[in-house]
Design an enzyme around this catalytic site. Sequence first.
Site, PDB file in Angstrom:
ATOM      1  N   THR A  93     -12.781   5.822 -22.509  1.00 32.99           N
ATOM      2  CA  THR A  93     -12.431   5.977 -21.082  1.00 32.99           C
ATOM      3  C   THR A  93     -11.955   7.399 -20.776  1.00 32.99           C
ATOM      4  O   THR A  93     -11.552   8.132 -21.679  1.00 32.99           O
ATOM      5  CB  THR A  93     -11.274   5.005 -20.721  1.00 32.99           C
ATOM      6  OG1 THR A  93     -11.100   4.960 -19.316  1.00 32.99           O
ATOM      7  CG2 THR A  93      -9.965   5.416 -21.357  1.00 32.99           C
ATOM      8  N   ARG A 113      -0.829  11.836 -20.139  1.00 32.60           N
ATOM      9  CA  ARG A 113      -0.725  10.363 -20.121  1.00 32.60           C
ATOM     10  C   ARG A 113      -1.829   9.750 -20.986  1.00 32.60           C
ATOM     11  O   ARG A 113      -2.992  10.124 -20.922  1.00 32.60           O
ATOM     12  CB  ARG A 113      -0.860   9.859 -18.692  1.00 32.60           C
ATOM     13  CG  ARG A 113      -0.792   8.330 -18.541  1.00 32.60           C
ATOM     14  CD  ARG A 113      -2.162   7.692 -18.540  1.00 32.60           C
ATOM     15  NE  ARG A 113      -2.115   6.254 -18.254  1.00 32.60           N
ATOM     16  CZ  ARG A 113      -3.157   5.450 -18.359  1.00 32.60           C
ATOM     17  NH1 ARG A 113      -4.314   5.921 -18.754  1.00 32.60           N
ATOM     18  NH2 ARG A 113      -3.054   4.172 -18.081  1.00 32.60           N
ATOM     19  N   THR A 127      -9.484  -3.822 -20.328  1.00 28.70           N
ATOM     20  CA  THR A 127      -9.648  -2.782 -19.320  1.00 28.70           C
ATOM     21  C   THR A 127      -8.602  -3.016 -18.230  1.00 28.70           C
ATOM     22  O   THR A 127      -8.035  -4.105 -18.152  1.00 28.70           O
ATOM     23  CB  THR A 127     -11.069  -2.807 -18.728  1.00 28.70           C
ATOM     24  OG1 THR A 127     -11.190  -1.765 -17.746  1.00 28.70           O
ATOM     25  CG2 THR A 127     -11.390  -4.142 -18.079  1.00 28.70           C
ATOM     26  N   GLY A 128      -8.373  -1.998 -17.432  1.00 25.17           N
ATOM     27  CA  GLY A 128      -7.390  -2.140 -16.360  1.00 25.17           C
ATOM     28  C   GLY A 128      -6.197  -1.237 -16.599  1.00 25.17           C
ATOM     29  O   GLY A 128      -6.285  -0.280 -17.372  1.00 25.17           O
ATOM     30  N   SER A 130     -15.600   7.116 -14.740  1.00 27.63           N
ATOM     31  CA  SER A 130     -14.406   6.628 -15.439  1.00 27.63           C
ATOM     32  C   SER A 130     -14.499   6.743 -16.953  1.00 27.63           C
ATOM     33  O   SER A 130     -13.613   6.289 -17.669  1.00 27.63           O
ATOM     34  CB  SER A 130     -14.154   5.168 -15.054  1.00 27.63           C
ATOM     35  OG  SER A 130     -15.285   4.396 -15.374  1.00 27.63           O
ATOM     36  N   THR A 175     -12.994   1.178 -17.906  1.00 28.20           N
ATOM     37  CA  THR A 175     -13.166   1.557 -19.310  1.00 28.20           C
ATOM     38  C   THR A 175     -14.300   0.743 -19.856  1.00 28.20           C
ATOM     39  O   THR A 175     -14.463  -0.408 -19.479  1.00 28.20           O
ATOM     40  CB  THR A 175     -11.888   1.169 -20.086  1.00 28.20           C
ATOM     41  OG1 THR A 175     -10.823   1.979 -19.616  1.00 28.20           O
ATOM     42  CG2 THR A 175     -12.043   1.344 -21.577  1.00 28.20           C
TER      43      THR A 175
HETATM   44  N1  ASP Z   1      -7.363   0.991 -19.409  1.00 26.33           N
HETATM   45  C1  ASP Z   1      -7.649   2.300 -18.926  1.00 26.33           C
HETATM   46  C2  ASP Z   1      -6.397   3.121 -18.939  1.00 26.33           C
HETATM   47  O1  ASP Z   1      -5.331   2.608 -18.668  1.00 26.33           O
HETATM   48  C3  ASP Z   1      -8.259   2.344 -17.585  1.00 26.33           C
HETATM   49  C4  ASP Z   1      -9.189   1.223 -17.215  1.00 26.33           C
HETATM   50  O2  ASP Z   1      -9.661   0.480 -18.015  1.00 26.33           O
HETATM   51  O3  ASP Z   1      -9.479   1.051 -16.052  1.00 26.33           O
HETATM   52  O4  ASP Z   1      -6.488   4.295 -19.162  1.00 26.33           O
END
Ligand code: ASP
Length: 321
Positions: A199, A209, A232-233, A79, A181
């Site tokens: 990330t 994107r 994160t997320g 990731s 991330t």
């Molecule tokens: N925040 C990151 C994104 O939207 C992905 C992640 O942290 O899982 O690209």
Amino acid sequence: MTTRRKFLQLGTLASLAPVTKLFGYTPPPIVSKPVVISTWNFGVGANEEAWKILSNNGRALDAVEAGARVPEGDPKESSVGLGGLPDRDGRVTLDSCIMDEFANCGAVACLEHIVHPVSVARKVMEKTPHVFLVGEGALKFALDNGFKKEKLLTKESEKVWKEWLKTAQYKPVANIENHDTIGIVALDDKQNLSGACTTSGMAFKMQGRVGDSPIIGAALFVDNEIGAATSTGVGEEVIRIVGSHLVVELMRQGNTPQEACEKAVQRIVKNQPKKSKEIQVGFLALNKNGDYGAYALQKGFTYAVYSKEVPNKIFEAKSYY
Ligand code: ASP
């Protein structure tokens, strides 16, 4: 005449009065420094590297960059950086940003072929009049500054992508993840704060994107007077509330790092009551005194802490659901 009873009453009152009021002296807050906190289990490896710098009186900025480079360079982390899962067309595109104690910041997005986008982001911060470079321009800048062009798609990631192509369904699953991330924030011995975030973004995203991770204010914000935050997320939901800036501003209003993270997550729930049940977003916050907090939408958001009191341990954040 002061009776013995009255004297005793006075004595009791005096002993209850806060010392601070009597002498007009406010004791300084207890400060725990240095300290570094970072997202997910891979935060342990990142903290380890950051701590080498922090424990030698190094600067938080150097520590967060060194920390973020660890998962970036690890091909097994799917990731971040090398070995990151690609977009739906098979391209690994990386997002990163960094911010220091002077509110200097740099960012790159949709950067291909470079293993360490966090270091490119730092160069953007230090060598250009800009904050944010994207795509081809970011790649050109990286190559001009001595970064090597490399193949980021590993055999393993390619396999996962080809498997995904069979159904080609875009549905991020909380914590299992086709995302994650590293967000890392630190307070150094001089009591200065910095942070970094890096990330490969949501796996199988649309070409072009960009999520929250390279956006100053969304996935990272540092205000050296107050504190620092990272996220994160599912980045779209963090962008909608300018999450990390919100967390820092909530700390400015007097909230603890924990309360600030909780209020930011509650804001996402309020905006997206239905969607928030299915996705993951997590915040980390660190204030100027080294106090920290973490909170997520769903269970399972882990983070790593390294300080003198907590030698690099993983914790699970409390969650809304
Ligand atoms: N925040 C990151 C994104 O939207 C992905 C992640 O942290 O899982 O690209």
